[in-house]
Design a protein around this motif. Sequence first.
Motif, PDB file in Angstrom:
ATOM      1  N   PHE A  92      -6.591   9.310  -2.755  1.00 48.90           N
ATOM      2  CA  PHE A  92      -6.050   8.042  -3.226  1.00 48.90           C
ATOM      3  C   PHE A  92      -6.665   6.873  -2.469  1.00 48.90           C
ATOM      4  N   GLU A 105       1.906   9.558  -5.706  1.00 44.53           N
ATOM      5  CA  GLU A 105       2.531  10.865  -5.486  1.00 44.53           C
ATOM      6  C   GLU A 105       3.511  11.224  -6.596  1.00 44.53           C
ATOM      7  N   ARG A 136       0.831  -1.200   0.000  1.00 42.62           N
ATOM      8  CA  ARG A 136       0.000   0.000   0.000  1.00 42.62           C
ATOM      9  C   ARG A 136       0.874   1.263   0.000  1.00 42.62           C
ATOM     10  N   SER A 148       2.327   1.783  -3.440  1.00 39.16           N
ATOM     11  CA  SER A 148       1.359   2.334  -4.398  1.00 39.16           C
ATOM     12  C   SER A 148       1.070   3.798  -4.088  1.00 39.16           C
ATOM     13  N   GLN A 149       1.091   4.168  -2.813  1.00 39.92           N
ATOM     14  CA  GLN A 149       0.917   5.577  -2.430  1.00 39.92           C
ATOM     15  C   GLN A 149       2.048   6.420  -3.023  1.00 39.92           C
ATOM     16  N   LYS A 150       3.260   5.872  -2.989  1.00 40.88           N
ATOM     17  CA  LYS A 150       4.413   6.577  -3.561  1.00 40.88           C
ATOM     18  C   LYS A 150       4.255   6.740  -5.065  1.00 40.88           C
TER      19      LYS A 150
END
Length: 295
Positions: free
Chosen positions: A235, A220, A212, A215-217
């Motif tokens: 997100f 961004e 997770r 995927s957040q990175k």
Amino acid sequence: MLIAYDFSEASHKPLHHAIAIARHFEAKLHLAYVVSSIGYRIAGPEASQLASEGSQRDVRQLEADLLKSGALSGLQYELILREGDVWEQLECIIREKHVDAVVVGTHARAGLGRLALGSVAEQVFRQANCLVLTVGPGSREDSLIENGSNRPFLFATDFGAASLCALPYAASFANHFGVKLEVMHVLPAAPIPETFHWSTTGDLAEMREQARLASQKQFEQLVVPNVPPATKLEFIAEFGIPSDQILLACHALKADLLILGLHSGRHAETESHLPWIRAHEIMSRASCPVLTMKA
């Protein structure tokens, strides 16, 4: 704008959406009905002639009904009747009329989740070189323009080039209507350790958390810098089968529009980040219209 119409129940709701969108953007609406030549060639010229005459009556009656209801009031429109292979004729109309968006209807066939209008809707969203809005039976009757709500748009992506081709459209439409853009990425139910550099002993909860965060990175790095600063973004990362999670998110968010980017290759079913049978399922079961575009 082009609406592919065939007088079936699956066509009524898309027509309503197409008229509202054309009116909002002050676009000319091309309403196309193509009489398929399949079957009539075998039946002979007399059957073909009767079908043609019946289709002309249907189109004239449709126009009269729409004018009487006021649906076409003040709207630039053209009714087009063609005969032949349905997709070939629609493709010609798209090219001749410089169409930049097509609206088409879908319905779910038992057990398959396939598209209606024969295989035409499938051909449209696979092959049309323009925006395609598919409206399924589960979509709300009111269009995103008429309801005046603040419901978000959902943009599903795997962060690949094909899906990200839709990002500028997703951000532009969200900003135009003043709504939040929910960006969704679906991860495998059980993250594959080789995909990431795990520093854990394999605990599933920790593996999911690392996935997770990764995927957040990506969000961004690949999404945030490529949309206008004023875009309201959120997100979402979920685990499971992409089509299932996307459909669940559409329903939970009460999204007004789902946006997907697709590959432009001729053999798109082997290239898209969503297998085509899954794309069919999404378009026929989504609780909102689905806007697709090709890289």
